[in-house]
Structures are given as structure tokens and as C-alpha cells.
Design a protein around this motif. Sequence first.
Motif, mmCIF file in Angstrom:
data_model
loop_
_atom_site.group_PDB
_atom_site.id
_atom_site.type_symbol
_atom_site.label_atom_id
_atom_site.label_comp_id
_atom_site.label_asym_id
_atom_site.label_seq_id
_atom_site.Cartn_x
_atom_site.Cartn_y
_atom_site.Cartn_z
ATOM 1 N N VAL A 1 49.441 112.197 14.982
ATOM 2 C CA VAL A 1 49.476 112.971 13.762
ATOM 3 C C VAL A 1 49.695 114.318 13.992
ATOM 4 N N THR A 2 48.815 114.971 15.303
ATOM 5 C CA THR A 2 49.019 116.256 15.280
ATOM 6 C C THR A 2 50.333 116.814 16.258
ATOM 7 N N ARG A 3 50.822 115.843 16.993
ATOM 8 C CA ARG A 3 52.150 115.956 17.684
ATOM 9 C C ARG A 3 51.657 116.806 19.026
ATOM 10 N N ILE A 4 50.244 116.661 19.299
ATOM 11 C CA ILE A 4 49.985 117.758 20.475
ATOM 12 C C ILE A 4 49.273 116.726 21.603
ATOM 13 N N VAL A 5 49.784 116.811 22.741
ATOM 14 C CA VAL A 5 49.218 116.161 23.806
ATOM 15 C C VAL A 5 48.152 116.649 24.469
ATOM 16 N N ASN A 6 46.884 116.240 24.122
ATOM 17 C CA ASN A 6 45.654 117.000 24.476
ATOM 18 C C ASN A 6 45.282 116.985 25.960
ATOM 19 N N PHE A 7 45.551 117.739 26.621
ATOM 20 C CA PHE A 7 44.998 117.875 27.957
ATOM 21 C C PHE A 7 43.642 118.007 28.433
ATOM 22 N N ALA A 8 42.918 118.301 27.177
ATOM 23 C CA ALA A 8 41.519 118.479 27.461
ATOM 24 C C ALA A 8 40.773 117.100 27.031
ATOM 25 N N HIS A 9 41.494 116.024 26.965
ATOM 26 C CA HIS A 9 41.105 114.713 26.667
ATOM 27 C C HIS A 9 40.214 114.253 27.795
ATOM 28 N N GLY A 10 40.580 114.400 28.989
ATOM 29 C CA GLY A 10 39.697 114.105 30.164
ATOM 30 C C GLY A 10 38.419 114.892 30.166
ATOM 31 N N ALA A 11 38.484 116.007 29.989
ATOM 32 C CA ALA A 11 37.184 116.689 30.035
ATOM 33 C C ALA A 11 36.278 116.104 28.820
ATOM 34 N N ARG B 1 44.163 99.443 6.135
ATOM 35 C CA ARG B 1 43.170 98.927 5.002
ATOM 36 C C ARG B 1 42.477 100.003 4.291
ATOM 37 N N THR B 2 42.621 101.257 4.667
ATOM 38 C CA THR B 2 41.835 102.242 4.053
ATOM 39 C C THR B 2 42.661 103.419 3.595
ATOM 40 N N ARG B 3 42.278 104.371 2.637
ATOM 41 C CA ARG B 3 43.132 105.160 2.132
ATOM 42 C C ARG B 3 43.256 106.372 3.136
ATOM 43 N N TRP B 4 42.245 106.679 4.105
ATOM 44 C CA TRP B 4 42.545 107.579 5.114
ATOM 45 C C TRP B 4 43.744 107.243 6.127
ATOM 46 N N GLY B 5 43.403 105.802 6.323
ATOM 47 C CA GLY B 5 44.536 105.382 7.421
ATOM 48 C C GLY B 5 45.875 105.338 6.852
ATOM 49 N N VAL B 6 46.191 105.341 5.454
ATOM 50 C CA VAL B 6 47.568 105.237 4.989
ATOM 51 C C VAL B 6 48.065 106.872 5.328
ATOM 52 N N LEU B 7 47.082 107.744 4.875
ATOM 53 C CA LEU B 7 47.489 109.021 4.983
ATOM 54 C C LEU B 7 47.609 109.400 6.383
ATOM 55 N N VAL B 8 47.006 108.730 7.382
ATOM 56 C CA VAL B 8 47.192 109.116 8.793
ATOM 57 C C VAL B 8 48.531 108.612 9.113
ATOM 58 N N ARG B 9 48.841 107.422 8.765
ATOM 59 C CA ARG B 9 50.051 106.810 9.093
ATOM 60 C C ARG B 9 51.165 107.411 8.471
ATOM 61 N N ALA B 10 51.083 108.110 7.234
ATOM 62 C CA ALA B 10 52.011 108.732 6.481
ATOM 63 C C ALA B 10 52.217 110.047 7.259
ATOM 64 N N ARG C 1 54.648 114.845 8.329
ATOM 65 C CA ARG C 1 53.558 115.342 8.145
ATOM 66 C C ARG C 1 53.905 116.388 7.160
ATOM 67 N N ASP C 2 55.091 117.052 7.146
ATOM 68 C CA ASP C 2 55.292 117.939 6.159
ATOM 69 C C ASP C 2 55.380 117.308 4.499
ATOM 70 N N MET C 3 55.948 116.073 4.621
ATOM 71 C CA MET C 3 55.958 115.514 3.307
ATOM 72 C C MET C 3 54.359 115.165 2.803
ATOM 73 N N VAL C 4 53.577 114.755 3.550
ATOM 74 C CA VAL C 4 51.992 114.612 3.251
ATOM 75 C C VAL C 4 51.498 116.007 2.679
ATOM 76 N N ALA C 5 52.005 117.000 3.131
ATOM 77 C CA ALA C 5 51.521 118.201 2.687
ATOM 78 C C ALA C 5 52.166 118.631 1.474
ATOM 79 N N ALA C 6 53.339 118.194 1.076
ATOM 80 C CA ALA C 6 53.859 118.614 -0.154
ATOM 81 C C ALA C 6 53.393 117.588 -1.207
ATOM 82 N N LEU C 7 52.598 116.500 -0.860
ATOM 83 C CA LEU C 7 52.123 115.880 -1.871
ATOM 84 C C LEU C 7 50.662 116.093 -2.172
ATOM 85 N N GLY C 8 50.077 117.095 -1.464
ATOM 86 C CA GLY C 8 48.918 117.616 -1.799
ATOM 87 C C GLY C 8 47.908 117.353 -1.095
#
Length: 629
Positions: free
Chosen positions: A31-41, A165-174, A179-186
Motif C-alpha cells: 500500500v505505502t510502497r515503503i520497504v520498512n527497514f524498522a520492521h525488525g525493530a 471480504r471486507t470494505r477495508w480490504g477492498v480499499l487496501v487492494r485498490a 493509490r492516487d485513484m483511491v484518493a481521487a475517489l475521496g
Amino acid sequence: MAFYFVQFLTGLASAASLFLVASGLSIIFGVTRIVNFAHGAFYMLGAYVAFTLTERFSGAFGFWGGMVVAALVVAAIGVLVEMVLLRRIYHAPELFQVARDLRPDLDGRGSRGVDLGTGGSARPPRARASRARSISSARNIPSYDLFLIALSPVVLGLLWLMFQRTRWGVLVRAATQDRDMVAALGVNQKWLFTSVFALGVFLAALGGALQIPRDAVHHGLDLRIIVDVFVVVVIGGLGSIIGAFVAAVLVSELNAFGILIFPKISIILVFLVMAVVLIVRPWGLFGKAEAPARRTPGLTVNPWRPLNSGERWAAIAALIVAAALPFVSGNYALTVGSEIAIFVIFAASLHFLMSVGGLASFGHAAYFGLGAYGVAFLAKMAGLPMIVSLLLGPLLGCLGAAVFGFFAVQLSGVYFAMLTLAFAQIVWSIAFQWVAVTGGDNGILGVWPEKWAASPSHFYWLSLGIAALAVTVLRMIVFSPFGFALRATRDSPLRSEAVGINGKRIQWTAFVIAGTVAGVAGALFAYLKGSVFPDSLGISLSVDALVMVLLGGVETVSGAVVGAIVYKALNIWLVSQTDLSKLVLGGFIVLIVVAFPKGIVGMLETIRNRRRPSSPKTALVTSRIETAE
């Protein structure tokens, strides 16, 4: 057969925590396109908090409840980190997101923060008889391992249901797709990203908590797990939960059986598999091709420029002042100065690759270390003079860069960075295990400079002169026809190809140049320390180089030089001032990154440009750049 069956189940049990952490990292990246190096922490913090809570509360409820509460607590900390730090970089290009998200805890600096709450000691495994009894005396399989084996597919199923199966999951997949189109949809992207980050951190912390009955809790957990997690995520495909599950099982079984089947290469087996997967299928087993990377307006609109006359005189004056250091300082200061000069060379080589070539290498220390070993082989084994060794030793780094770079430049973005990391780990593993040639962790000792360069002052002048020469040569390359072709490939691959530029060949050549210059730094470093160890090839050193470039400013001309000087000088000074030097240094770097995203030099250039009167055309370009940022 019973032994192999137990080993297989042990591998599946290990895959559980690995899958949890890897799925969290994969979700965050998707979703964020960030490779989170702090994940190990977060994984390490989850283990420490869970250990503390399960010690305080007794009984089964206290044990399992402590694990869940620990994961929730760490997830809350992750939300705070996301809101305060990461929200500032979501719209930056992927290259700079990756660089800016390099948390100092990757090479152990963050561990000092854990000391404040844990007393600084490791914690033994929390397994009890009721949670680790065998299901049979013949096979001796802990029941807790069976629980972990069953947990992985359950978590996979829950995540699948959540995303499908959840609306949140649909938004995450979108958001994963566009993600720019998701923002355009409000859709409120900020809170969507925050929730995704919280889920990823929760999974990482839960993975750490679940490991406390099987493993001791110590400050090396973050580095140990993050390397395996990167391998899993890259093999499975960034953003793929199913890929993370399959790759976690594959990696865990390779670790379980590698020592039995391939004892000589067991330590590099998973990295070999990772390299092969990336070469054959660049986006991983279940991954998809990356979208075109966002370009940095500051790089395309305002490309590198030659120094003006005033800046040239300032650089010459700074070099003269540096050259006068032996007349006013003692041997210790000169030794520190030599080390800083060496790391200026190292940082400048990576800066050339990242800023001019647009290629972020996570394994640049491989060529630094190969240059160091090249000098050690020539000086100790062949008995060649120091001058000859310094000239020929870096060629080993050049050779490594030529071989690895050929495969690496076929990829782009995060996958390029991960393949360079895999190659660096392979080289480190060879140096660590090939004791007959490299000495293993005992290293190669007695690599001392000859009499003409043995004194601290003479070696300092030698290091300073080579550093000045290396930086000058790199700048000449930048403004040569090759440098313009390299920047054209970086800024617009399709247009550069249309005018006849062979982009892959240009990038490969730049990779070889950067590797050779890094090898020069490694060769000098071997003579400075008088020895060479596998650590000179390790991830920690690669992270140091990335931090130096980031600290000075990736998009600047002289950022690597300033970043290396500030970083090394501050690091050495803090070690002599406080036991919390790593924590203080890490906090300082995070502060600089957040407050001044363009780095120290970038900040100074911004201040200077704002004070300088500009023409209407220049003001328009500057306004467009600031708006895009």
C-alpha cells in the motif's frame, strides 16, 4: 526418517514467525510502497514486551494474553511512528522513500534504546514444560511447535478473508494498484495507510512474541530477522501474502536442511535461491511487475551542475585546511582523519550510483570489502609492495561489481536493491566460511603500510589525496558524455533508448565504476586497520554508506562528502562521550531526515537559493519544483 520428519516440522514451526513478520512487511509495502527497514525493530520490541508481560502474569491466560497485549502495544508505537515520521515521505519517489526509511536500528544502533527498559541483558527462552512437552518420546516434537505449524495457515486464511471480504480490504487492494485513484475517489489515504501500517507492525510484534518460548530474546533479533524477512518477501513477491507464506516455508526448510545436505554453502543457500529467483523471475514467485517509478522533479528539472568559481575556491581552501591538519593535531586525530577520508571515497561511490545513476544499492559494502581482501591477498600472500597492492587490490572489487552488476541492472527499484543485498550476503558468507583463504572470522592480520606511509601523518596525506582524486574523477565522469547518458537513462529510459542510448550497458558501466571506487576505499581501509575481517562486507557497512549519502543529501552535488564527514566524526566523538552513543546518533539522523528531507547540503542550498534574487523564469521553475514536492 524420524529425524528428518522432526527436522521438517521444526522448519515449519520456524516458518510461522517468519511468515507473520514477512506478511506484515509485504502488506505495508503493497500500500505505502515503503520497504520498512524498522520492521525488525518492531519484531524485537514485541519479543521484549511479551517477555516482560509473561513474567509479570502467571497462568495460561497471562502467557497468551501477554503475547497479544505486547503485539497491540507495539502496534500503537508503530502508529505513532507512522503519523510522526512516515507520513512526510509517502509522496516522495520510491528511491528516496527506501533511503529515508533506513532506520539506524538495522545495524544495532536502535538496540541501545531497548537497554533503557531491559537493563541491557538478554532474556532466556520462556518455554515451560506445559508448553514444550513432546507428543511422543520417539520423535520429541514440542507441542508448542505444532501450535505454530497450525497457526500459519490460520493467519493466512484470516488475512485473505480480511482483504477479500471486507470494505477495508477492498480499499487496501485498490490502493495497492493505484493509490492516487483511491484518493481521487475521496478515500482518506492517511488513515488507510495508518491502519495498514498498524496491521503490519502488529503481525511483526506478534511474530516476535511467539518466538520467546523457542529462542532467547536479545538485541541481535532485529538484524537477524530482517535479513531473512527480506529474503522471504523478495522470493515471494513484494505485496503478496500467499507469496510470503510459500517463501517463508521454503526459506525455513532450507535453513533446517541446508546444514545437513549442503554444509559447505548452508549459510548462503537462501541468498543463492533469492538471487536465482530474481534473475529468472524479477518480481518474485507471486509478485507483479512494478509500476513506473515516480521521477524526482529536483533531479529532472534541475540536474547536477558544475561548481562555480567561488565554490571551486572554497573546495580548494577546504582541502588546504584539511592538508594542514598534521601540523596542528596528534596521531589520534590524524587516524580519525584518515578514516573519514576513506569513508568519503566510499560514500562518494554510492552517491554517484544513487544520485546520477538512480540505482540504490543495499550491498555496496561488498565491493569495499573485496577491495580490502584484494589488498590483503596481494600484500600478505603474494608479498607485493604497497603501491602495487593499492593499484591492483581494488580490481577485485571491480571484478565483483562487473559480475554482480550484470545481473543487478536487469532489475529496477526495490528488486535491484534487494538483489545487490543478496550478492553482498553471498560474498560475506564466502569470506566467513572459506577459512583456508580468508581466515574466516579470524580475518587476515598484519596488513600494515610500508615505512614511507607508516606514520599517521603520511598515511593521512595519502588518504586525503586519494579521496580528493576519487571525488574529482567521479565529478569529471558526471559531466562527461557518459555522465549525461547515465542521467538520461535515469530520468527517461524510453526517450534515452529512442535516441540510441543502451541504458543497461550504461548502468552496468556506472555500477562497475562505483564498485571500483568503493574497492579503492576498502584497500586503504585495510592498510589503516592493519587487518581485514568479513565485517567489511557486511550489511552494517552498506547501511553506513546509505546513511552518509542520505545525511548529506541524495540530490546534491557534494552531499556524500559532507555526509561522510559529519557521520563518521559524530560517530567517533559520541563513542568517547557516552555509552548511549548509538542511540544518540540514531536520534540525530532521524531528526535530520525528518526536519531536512534534502539532507544537510540540500538544506543549505535551499536557504541560499531563497536568499538569492532570481529571474522570473528561475522563480517559475523553483515554484513548480516545490509544488511537486
